[in-house]
Design an enzyme around this catalytic site. Structure first.
Site, mmCIF file in Angstrom:
data_model
loop_
_atom_site.group_PDB
_atom_site.id
_atom_site.type_symbol
_atom_site.label_atom_id
_atom_site.label_comp_id
_atom_site.label_asym_id
_atom_site.label_seq_id
_atom_site.Cartn_x
_atom_site.Cartn_y
_atom_site.Cartn_z
ATOM 1 N N LYS A 155 11.859 -9.434 -4.784
ATOM 2 C CA LYS A 155 12.760 -8.503 -5.461
ATOM 3 C C LYS A 155 13.188 -7.405 -4.483
ATOM 4 C CE LYS A 155 12.098 -4.751 -7.985
ATOM 5 N NZ LYS A 155 13.258 -3.911 -7.608
ATOM 6 N N GLU B 87 2.126 -1.562 1.760
ATOM 7 C CA GLU B 87 2.571 -0.770 2.911
ATOM 8 C C GLU B 87 3.282 0.431 2.317
ATOM 9 O OE1 GLU B 87 4.200 1.159 5.286
ATOM 10 O OE2 GLU B 87 5.723 -0.375 5.629
ATOM 11 N N CYS C 34 9.109 5.004 6.521
ATOM 12 C CA CYS C 34 7.736 5.271 6.109
ATOM 13 C C CYS C 34 6.892 5.745 7.287
ATOM 14 C CB CYS C 34 7.126 4.039 5.471
ATOM 15 S SG CYS C 34 7.349 2.577 6.469
ATOM 16 N N GLU D 129 5.296 13.699 1.799
ATOM 17 C CA GLU D 129 6.275 12.896 2.521
ATOM 18 C C GLU D 129 7.662 13.279 2.011
ATOM 19 O OE1 GLU D 129 6.219 8.653 1.681
ATOM 20 O OE2 GLU D 129 6.756 8.249 3.762
#
Lengths: 765, 300
Positions: A192, A266, A300, A397
């Site tokens: 997906k 991840e 990331c 983040e």
């Protein structure tokens, strides 16, 4: 005056250099800008659909199907039916398919690049020079693994049907990181794409169709989080691979807990970018451009936390500000643009709000003096100085083009600051001094270290994080294990039953914490085989974890040679105490197998080496197999001694420290082992033993944020508890519910005891 | 000096990706090419140079593109940045270029190896200046850099500087013979401190001449020197620059790394002999939409 003269008189501005998007629009038109999911090599539209926008100007690109749970189910069924025939193909044939995909991607590289830029908003330079070439490289590399997997991973088998959910920041690249190893290992997939960026995944599906990939091997279902949930929760899927936010990663960890799905995550990061005073500062500044102003900072592993040595901080900040002034933000199709658009309004708002919060908390904001386009979602490159570890912007983040900066005084302080994070994805180290570089590389807790470079990627090099940045690796040899499962030797026969002797004089059994036998905190005992055993409670666990955590750094730094000597010496002392173990119900066969096992891991101590990877770059790229940290282990109930050693010594031999909860059916051998450990130079806190019914401690263990990994070998119920509650700090778990023959070796034990750090070191005289 | 070190791989990466981060198209491309012509030190440095080919070169420097092309581009007349010759042809070049405003540059100081007697090297400068050279391209003693004898390099450069008097001095580092990027950086810094007006990559006679990584290192040092001293030093890549695309890349590098002041001949030169022909062809394509051929453009 002519235009050319005008430009000459105005200091040569760059002007516009847009990439032609005609071919991509023609492809969208050819599909009436309305796409279905790709299931069993059929295009399947859904009742509901949603628009996909070009973030650079807000225009609608196409309508994407919102795949229903029923359609996800169809896809899973297709993948299930395709599995056996796909695995029945020869490795050569599977390699040919992956090779064909790689070739097709190269042949249509520009179409992919332009489509990706339209859909995502990232500059065409990046899609053209980085994303798409890496995608092709990934399929080439894994065409190789398709060919070699069966011979190179002999004691492993494919995991089965894989559900893969990928993010919007590198849409096609993340697709390749997921699909290539899955297919190479002999699995079939349901993928997906992120709802913001489905288009290149659909073009990819078309390529699968064109090369004649058998139906059901690759299924692409489009949709939002609800489609993702249907994949995660589907019982017909054996493996979930997810790249995305830590928040969603936690949810996935919880919702897969009750199943035996293999999981790789991840997740996010707040990766340090460490600049020492002897660094080539201009190059470090350019590194920062690649670290935080690559893909608008929506990366990331972005080097988002600048740690700069105090002596050069002002000089470096001045250079950064100067460099920011020449960054060009704008139409991502323009070939002279460095930063394109933020993927969506919601992301833009999040970035704005975090930056405002940073300023409110005292940060000094500098933004590049650049003109932003009026349409679309743009954010200027931003530097926040005067940030401290306690500032929100140093913790959270931001996932945007925002660099936060703070200073350090010494290499040791740089490491402390670098590791002062719940994350551990990447780290970049800048110094001209080899001694500093490799020392810091070893100490920063993250899965990827870039020395004097940053954001380097290659299919041959594993990528993945420590701590709450997730687990599992993508790329390299190490990445293949995420799509394989070990064929663990199955238990075939019991060791002979030996009666446990009751002592003449009453014995006091204690717990073993921090190298000492201690009485249980609660003051209770439980009995088994006529013995009373100390009943460990949550406070004992807390104390044991603290002892293990205190001991862990030193144990990790103890040479592997010394570790092996300690293990050999333990075997020596164990042998001398055979009678005690016979009295404790251990047969001669199990006793001998236990000695064998200690020798095995003493042998492995200094032989489970890292590797040197072959990426197409002038660089030494080496891996370290590093300990994960503090482990809690629930030993199998049978065999008692061998099972306890088999589930602790691999961990200990690799530098982890352990809190072991031994068999509750007969804890006596574990208690006898305490006395051996005391006499064998095993440092205090390395091996702790708590006796208790496993169910008493499972929840506390799973919840404990100071435990980095849990091995659970004592039954399904406990395994589910461990898996569902371990999402708090995303600790790694290994739950084995089958009965294992511990007399047979399997490298999975060592693999599970370590995490791989990849260290990139470009060189050049 | 010892603390100034360069990370080679990082510089190579920046140089490699820089050319993919920037491009100019259409009118902008044409403007960059015109400016490149204005920055060319049109050069002949051959053993078989004679007054006739030097004359040809000078006429080309005055009129680097045909009047027809200039008209179609609709720009004011242009000429090259300078003409660059050996000492023997300085006087010829000066007279050929009289009234044009084009300076004559002389390569000097025992070019290209720079190993003739020191006094003779100084005398060479004096004579070229006397013959009318406005610019002197000196070569450094590579041994000073290779042996890390920076004081000697400084003294040498000072002496050359003084010998030049009012003439501009360009210091040729011979980057391809300095062994490491770090030496290129250190030599750049020393030559600037000792009074060079320009730092120049190469003689054109080394096995490796101008490259973008060398240019990047040198421009970074020029920026650093400007920040410390307030003095703007010029940059001249030379050797191996043959295509319009290369020339454009160097201009873009100046723009991004140093700023707009370095987009003009007083701070930027390209040492080249055949580059001009390729630029002319590209400009012809710009105005006509057709690809051109070398024989359609007057040779230099």
């Amino acid at each position: 005056m002519s235009k050319v003269q005008d430009i000459l008189n105005q200091d040569l501005p760059y002007g516009q250099a847009p990439e032609d998007a005609k071919a991509a629009h023609a492809w969208l038109d050819q599909h009436q800008r309305n796409f279905g999911s790709f299931i069993n090599n059929q295009w399947v539209k859904s009742e509901k659909s949603f628009p996909s926008f070009n973030p650079a100007d807000g225009t609608e690109l196409a309508h994407i199907s919102q795949a229903s749970p029923e359609q996800v189910d169809q896809a899973v069924q297709a993948a299930q039916s395709a599995l056996a025939p796909w695995q029945a193909l020869s490795p050569q044939r599977r390699a040919e398919y992956l090779y064909a995909i790689a070739r097709q991607i190269q042949k249509h590289a520009r179409l992919f690049a332009v489509l990706e830029t339209l859909d995502n908003g990232k500059p065409i330079r990046e899609t053209r020079d980085i994303d798409i070439p890496l995608v092709a490289r990934h399929f080439y590399f894994h065409a190789g693994w398709a060919k070699l997997a069966s011979e190179e991973f002999p004691s492993y088998q494919p995991v089965g049907v894989c559900g893969q959910i990928i993010p919007w920041n590198f849409p096609l690249l993340m697709l390749s990181w997921k699909i290539a190893p899955a297919l190479a290992a002999g699995n079939t997939v349901i993928l997906k794409p992120a709802e913001f960026t489905s288009l290149t995944a659909l073009l990819f599906a078309e390529i699968c169709e064109q090369i004649g990939l058998p139906p059901g091997v690759v299924n692409t279902v489009t949709g939002d989080g609800s489609t993702g949930r249907a994949i995660v929760e589907h019982p017909g899927i054996q493996k979930i691979a997810f790249t995305g936010s830590t928040e969603v990663g936690r949810i996935i960890r919880q919702s897969t807990a009750q199943s035996d799905k293999k999981l790789s995550l991840e997740l996010g990061g707040k990766s340090p970018f460490i600049v020492f005073e002897d660094a080539d500062l201009d190059s470090a500044v350019e590194g920062l451009v690649d670290a935080i102003w690559f893909n608008q900072g929506q990366v990331c592993c972005a080097g988002s936390r600048l740690l700069v040595q105090e002596s050069i901080a002002d000089k470096l900040y001045a250079k950064i500000r100067q460099r920011m002034a020449t960054l060009r933000v704008g139409n991502p199709l323009d070939k002279s643009v460095d930063l394109g658009a933020i993927v969506d309004r919601s992301q833009l708002e999040r970035i704005e709000s975090l930056v405002n919060q940073g300023v409110e908390e005292g940060a000094t904001k500098f933004q590049a003096p650049c003109d932003l386009p009026s349409d679309g979602f743009y954010f200027p490159p931003t530097l926040l100085t005067n940030v401290e570890p306690a500032s929100t912007v140093a913790i959270e983040e931001i996932f945007g083009p925002v660099l936060v900066a703070m200073t350090f005084r010494t290499p040791a302080e740089a490491v402390q600051l670098a590791n002062n994070s719940v994350y551990g994805l990447a780290g970049s180290i800048w110094t001209q001094n080899l001694d500093i570089a490799h020392d810091i590389a070893a100490q920063v807790k993250s899965g990827i270290i870039w020395i004097n470079c940053t954001n380097q990627f290659d299919a041959a090099v594993g990528f993945g994080g420590y701590r709450e940045s997730g687990f599992g690796r993508e790329g390299g040899r190490e990445g293949m294990f995420e799509y394989l499962k070990p064929i663990l030797p199955q238990y075939s026969k019991d060791f002979p039953a030996i009666e446990v002797q009751k002592p003449v004089i009453d014995r006091t059994h204690k717990l073993y914490i921090g190298g000492k036998q201690v009485r249980p905190d609660g003051g209770y005992s439980f009995s088994a085989h006529g013995h009373e055993f100390a009943l460990a409670n949550r406070k004992d666990l807390r104390n044991a974890v603290e002892a293990a955590a205190t001991a862990q750094p030193n144990w990790a730094n103890t040479t592997q040679f010394l570790k092996s000597q300690i293990l050999y010496y333990t075997a020596e002392n164990l042998q001398a105490a055979e009678d005690q173990f016979t009295n404790a119900g251990i047969s001669a066969e199990e006793f001998q197998a236990s000695l064998d096992l200690i020798f095995r891991y003493a042998a492995w101590c200094d032989k489970y080496d890292g590797a040197v990877h072959q990426a197409p770059l002038r660089a030494l790229i080496y891996t370290r197999n590093e300990p994960i940290g503090v482990a809690a282990t629930f030993a199998p109930h049978q065999p008692t001694l061998l099972g306890l050693l088999a589930t602790t010594l691999p961990l200990i031999s690799m530098g982890n420290t352990v809190v072991a909860i031994p068999s509750v059916i007969n804890p006596l051998p574990a208690v006898e082992l305490m006395r051996i450990l005391e006499a064998s130079d095993v440092p205090a806190g390395v091996f702790n033993i708590l006796t208790a019914p496993h169910a008493d401690l499972e929840k506390t263990v799973a919840d404990h944020l100071g435990i980095d990994l849990v091995w659970h070998f004592s039954g399904e119920v406990g395994a589910h508890t461990i898996q569902s509650l371990s999402s708090g700090n995303l600790k790694q778990t290994w739950c084995v519910t089958d009965s294992i023959d511990f007399t047979q070796p399997h490298t999975e034990f060592l693999r599970r005891s370590t995490q791989i750090k990849n260290i990139w070191t470009p060189y050049g005289a | 000096m010892q603390s100034l070190t360069i990370n080679r791989s990082a510089v190579d990466r920046r140089a490699d990706t820089f050319t993919k981060r920037r491009t100019v198209k259409k009118d902008h491309q044409a403007a960059y090419l015109i400016r490149a012509i204005e920055c060319i030190d049109l050069t002949t440095l051959s053993g078989d140079d004679t007054p006739s080919n030097v004359h040809r070169l000078c006429v080309k420097a005055r009129q680097p593109i045909t009047p027809d092309l200039q008209k179609r581009l609709d720009i004011t007349p242009i000429h090259t940045g300078a003409v660059c010759v050996y000492h023997a042809y300085v006087a010829d070049a000066v007279s050929n270029l009289a009234g044009s405003g084009i300076p004559v540059a002389a390569v000097s100081t025992g070019f290209p190896a720079g190993l003739s007697p020191f006094k003779q090297r100084l005398e060479e400068i004096h004579q070229s200046v006397q013959d009318g050279a406005h610019e002197i391209d000196i070569v450094i003693t590579r041994a000073h850099a290779l042996t890390q004898n920076w004081a000697a390099l400084y003294d040498e450069m000072r002496a050359f500087r003084d010998a030049c008097g009012s003439a501009h001095v360009k210091a040729i580092l011979a980057t391809g013979e300095l062994g490491t990027y770090t030496n290129v950086a250190r030599a750049s810094a020393v030559c600037m401190m000792a009074g060079a007006d320009f730092i120049k990559t190469s003689t054109g006679k080394e096995p490796v001449n101008a490259t973008l990584p060398y240019a990047l290192i040198m421009t970074r040092l020029i920026r650093d020197y400007y920040e410390r001293s307030g003095v703007k030093i010029g940059f001249k890549p030379a050797g191996g620059i043959r295509t319009a695309k290369q020339a454009t890349e160097y201009l873009m590098l100046m723009k991004d790394e140093l700023g707009n002041d370095w987009l003009y001949p007083h701070l930027f030169r390209i040492g080249a002999s055949t580059l001009l022909s390729d630029i002319e062809r590209q400009l012809e394509h710009h105005v006509s939409g057709r690809y051109s051929a070398f024989n359609r453009h007057p040779m230099s």
